[in-house]
Motif scaffolding. Structure first.
Motif, PDB file in Angstrom:
ATOM      1  N   ALA A 317     -20.079 -83.201 -15.209  1.00 23.29           N
ATOM      2  CA  ALA A 317     -21.095 -82.989 -16.247  1.00 23.29           C
ATOM      3  C   ALA A 317     -22.011 -81.822 -15.888  1.00 23.29           C
ATOM      4  CB  ALA A 317     -21.924 -84.259 -16.445  1.00 23.29           C
ATOM      5  N   GLY A 318     -22.033 -80.819 -16.739  1.00 27.67           N
ATOM      6  CA  GLY A 318     -22.961 -79.712 -16.574  1.00 27.67           C
ATOM      7  C   GLY A 318     -22.653 -78.780 -15.423  1.00 27.67           C
ATOM      8  N   THR A 319     -21.433 -78.765 -14.926  1.00 21.52           N
ATOM      9  CA  THR A 319     -21.063 -77.885 -13.816  1.00 21.52           C
ATOM     10  C   THR A 319     -20.117 -76.797 -14.311  1.00 21.52           C
ATOM     11  OG1 THR A 319     -19.199 -79.315 -13.189  1.00 21.52           O
ATOM     12  CG2 THR A 319     -21.325 -79.734 -12.129  1.00 21.52           C
ATOM     13  N   ALA A 320     -19.885 -75.807 -13.455  1.00 24.13           N
ATOM     14  CA  ALA A 320     -18.971 -74.725 -13.797  1.00 24.13           C
ATOM     15  C   ALA A 320     -17.543 -75.239 -13.914  1.00 24.13           C
ATOM     16  CB  ALA A 320     -19.057 -73.623 -12.739  1.00 24.13           C
ATOM     17  N   ALA A 321     -16.711 -74.489 -14.619  1.00 22.55           N
ATOM     18  CA  ALA A 321     -15.320 -74.904 -14.828  1.00 22.55           C
ATOM     19  C   ALA A 321     -14.568 -75.006 -13.514  1.00 22.55           C
ATOM     20  CB  ALA A 321     -14.624 -73.917 -15.766  1.00 22.55           C
ATOM     21  N   SER A 322     -14.876 -74.112 -12.570  1.00 20.65           N
ATOM     22  CA  SER A 322     -14.182 -74.150 -11.279  1.00 20.65           C
ATOM     23  C   SER A 322     -14.547 -75.405 -10.500  1.00 20.65           C
ATOM     24  CB  SER A 322     -14.529 -72.901 -10.458  1.00 20.65           C
ATOM     25  OG  SER A 322     -15.943 -72.818 -10.244  1.00 20.65           O
ATOM     26  N   VAL A 323     -15.809 -75.815 -10.568  1.00 24.32           N
ATOM     27  CA  VAL A 323     -16.250 -77.047  -9.890  1.00 24.32           C
ATOM     28  C   VAL A 323     -15.586 -78.259 -10.530  1.00 24.32           C
ATOM     29  CG1 VAL A 323     -18.240 -78.537  -9.428  1.00 24.32           C
ATOM     30  CG2 VAL A 323     -18.447 -76.052  -9.172  1.00 24.32           C
ATOM     31  N   ALA A 324     -15.594 -78.301 -11.859  1.00 29.24           N
ATOM     32  CA  ALA A 324     -14.984 -79.431 -12.564  1.00 29.24           C
ATOM     33  C   ALA A 324     -13.500 -79.539 -12.246  1.00 29.24           C
ATOM     34  CB  ALA A 324     -15.191 -79.275 -14.064  1.00 29.24           C
ATOM     35  N   ALA A 325     -12.812 -78.400 -12.142  1.00 28.22           N
ATOM     36  CA  ALA A 325     -11.375 -78.421 -11.839  1.00 28.22           C
ATOM     37  C   ALA A 325     -11.125 -78.964 -10.436  1.00 28.22           C
ATOM     38  CB  ALA A 325     -10.795 -77.027 -11.986  1.00 28.22           C
ATOM     39  N   LEU A 326     -11.936 -78.548  -9.475  1.00 28.04           N
ATOM     40  CA  LEU A 326     -11.787 -79.056  -8.107  1.00 28.04           C
ATOM     41  C   LEU A 326     -12.031 -80.562  -8.054  1.00 28.04           C
ATOM     42  CD1 LEU A 326     -13.586 -76.323  -5.942  1.00 28.04           C
ATOM     43  CD2 LEU A 326     -11.157 -76.896  -5.904  1.00 28.04           C
ATOM     44  N   ALA A 327     -13.095 -81.015  -8.712  1.00 29.61           N
ATOM     45  CA  ALA A 327     -13.426 -82.443  -8.689  1.00 29.61           C
ATOM     46  C   ALA A 327     -12.350 -83.265  -9.384  1.00 29.61           C
ATOM     47  CB  ALA A 327     -14.786 -82.662  -9.357  1.00 29.61           C
ATOM     48  N   TRP A 328     -11.823 -82.746 -10.489  1.00 32.88           N
ATOM     49  CA  TRP A 328     -10.774 -83.448 -11.237  1.00 32.88           C
ATOM     50  C   TRP A 328      -9.535 -83.659 -10.368  1.00 32.88           C
ATOM     51  CZ3 TRP A 328     -10.881 -86.066 -15.631  1.00 32.88           C
ATOM     52  CH2 TRP A 328      -9.681 -86.356 -16.293  1.00 32.88           C
ATOM     53  N   GLN A 329      -9.076 -82.602  -9.707  1.00 33.77           N
ATOM     54  CA  GLN A 329      -7.899 -82.703  -8.855  1.00 33.77           C
ATOM     55  C   GLN A 329      -8.160 -83.622  -7.665  1.00 33.77           C
ATOM     56  OE1 GLN A 329      -6.151 -78.691  -8.005  1.00 33.77           O
ATOM     57  NE2 GLN A 329      -7.655 -77.991  -9.499  1.00 33.77           N
ATOM     58  N   ALA A 330      -9.335 -83.485  -7.061  1.00 38.85           N
ATOM     59  CA  ALA A 330      -9.665 -84.280  -5.880  1.00 38.85           C
ATOM     60  C   ALA A 330      -9.686 -85.769  -6.189  1.00 38.85           C
ATOM     61  CB  ALA A 330     -11.018 -83.843  -5.321  1.00 38.85           C
TER      62      ALA A 330
END
Length: 482
Positions: A317-330
């Protein structure tokens, strides 16, 4: 090809039901044949994976005034494959468990249709594309899980199972109230339709709060986790393995799916969910460290490890696309690694308790010499839970760490570090008790062939997943972050 792939998908989802009934009706000596037949299901899912990655598997079915919608994307296909592998391993382990622990227990036969129903319910949850189909899968999963917990038939098992049922019913009531609000406000149950018309107004927020409350209760997320440890204390080992590995994860999957569709930008609420996850990591770790029973250590470990999944909300929520992608995969890599390792750890703990006839940690003295394979399996599974390289847990936590640092959310960095230290503390406490040399003389009961091999393969798979993590992560990247 699309219609043929959809047909194969539904055959794969439904197949566990007749297999479970067949295992229930046939004599126990034929169980291995049924388990081997179920081994074809992961092969079919592997065949379906390319179609899922392309997004070509979806459909609907009209039932009077109702429509059921489904879709199989890359994430759902990977979760379906994970489910089939864990349930197949649990079924193989259950064959030996019956021979060793329950040779004259008639109730054990009822395990098989419940396991088949659970497999079907989980498959429904992974592919559901509307709230009605999600509800059907969620309720069937809950009923099968409660039935499996009640199988021992002892007073403590009945009390724990009924307590679990009560919590599940409360969660279902909250779910239904949330669905009623959303349906009344937006007039559709289809997830894609809701995403296109729903506005983040008060009705949507209240409905999502009710849905989240019910799902958090079913997932045993802190502080709604009070039912989990007592349930595992009296459950059969293969039941605990399935429940800790898969059942509690299904509610999290539904929660994050609905959250991304309805309230993806609710930063404050996402941070609150992250704080619940952080509290779960710390509280579950502390309780596991202080537990006196081996199975309670593993059960409280589940409470703590589930907390890592909740860190996905504030990192999306409210983060950059690169951060969201890392968190999603993790997060999904963490879920898969934990499922394999937790099933292996429950089975290894069950083997230790079955062979020694004791459950307290102090009674594990001498097992390092007499039961080295079971103890090694416990340790290998713990490698993933602690997040040591090269396991899936290490890769997942490394990605979570990068996402937290890139977004400047230092709280989650501290949680990752403290959680790892607490996990190491309770794991090494178990190992220290097992290596005590002044062990009293005790008769160790032999285990049937395969009861050591199945959990060892699961534990090694959890470690090996870290070595081949690029394959599932590439599929997740192809599907993107919702």
């Amino acid at each position: 090809m699309n219609s043929a792939a959809n047909l194969m998908l539904w055959l794969t989802l439904i197949a566990p039901l007749p297999l479970g009934l067949l295992a229930w009706l046939r004599p126990p000596r034929h169980m291995r044949g049924v388990v081997l037949a179920a081994g074809a299901l992961p092969l079919v899912t592997l065949w379906l994976l390319p179609h899922a990655a392309e997004g070509t598997l979806h459909g609907s079915l009209a039932l009077g005034g109702l429509s059921l919608h489904w879709r199989l994307d890359a994430l759902a296909a990977l979760l379906l494959l994970l489910t089939q592998l864990v349930l197949l391993a649990s079924a193989a382990y259950a064959v030996g468990h019956r021979r060793a622990a329950l040779p004259a227990e008639a109730f054990h036969q009822r395990f098989w249709p419940l396991l088949g129903g659970l497999a079907f319910a989980l498959g429904l949850i992974w592919v559901a594309a509307d709230l009605l189909l999600l509800y059907a899968g969620l309720e069937l999963m809950g009923l099968c899980a409660v039935g499996m917990m009640l199988l021992p038939g002892k007073a403590e098992a009945i009390r724990a199972g009924l307590r679990y049922l009560l919590y599940a019913l409360v969660g279902s009531l909250a779910w239904l109230l949330g669905v009623a609000l959303l349906l009344g406000a937006w007039g559709t149950l289809e997830l894609a339709g809701l995403a296109s018309v729903a506005e983040p107004d008060a009705t949507t927020r209240i409905g999502m709060a009710l849905l989240a409350g019910g799902l958090l209760l079913k997932a045993a997320i802190f502080p709604l986790h009070g039912w989990l440890a007592p349930v595992h204390a009296s459950a059969w080992t293969p039941v605990s393995a399935v429940h800790g590995a898969l059942v509690v994860k299904a509610s999290f999957f539904i929660l994050i799916t609905l959250w991304q569709l309805l309230l993806p930008d609710a930063v404050a609420a996402a941070s609150a969910l992250g704080l619940l996850g952080a509290a779960a990591v710390l509280w579950g770790g502390l309780k596991a460290w202080r537990a006196d029973s081996l199975k309670q250590v593993v059960a409280w470990s589940t409470v703590g490890q589930l907390g890592y999944l909740m860190l996905l909300f504030p990192l999306l929520a409210g983060t950059a696309a690169s951060v969201a992608a890392l968190a999603w995969q993790a997060t999904w890599l963490q879920l898969a690694g934990h499922a394999l390792a937790k099933a292996a750890m429950f089975m290894a703990a069950g083997n230790l308790m079955l062979s020694t006839g004791a459950s307290r940690l102090v009674d594990l003295a001498g097992t390092s010499r007499r039961l080295p394979l079971s103890l090694m399996t416990f340790g290998v599974a713990a490698v993933t839970l602690m997040g040591l390289p090269p396991s899936a847990g290490f890769t997942a936590k490394w990605l979570l760490l990068q996402a937290s640092l890139q977004s400047g959310q230092w709280t989650w960095v501290a949680v990752l570090v403290l959680g790892t230290l607490l996990t190491a503390a309770y794991v090494f406490r178990v190992l220290r008790c097992s290596f005590v040399e002044e062990a009293p003389r005790r008769d160790f009961h032999p285990l049937p062939p395969g009861m050591d091999l199945v959990p060892l393969l699961l534990a090694l798979a959890a470690v090996g997943l870290g070595l081949v993590a690029e394959w599932p992560l590439s599929l997740l990247r192809q599907g993107g972050v919702p």
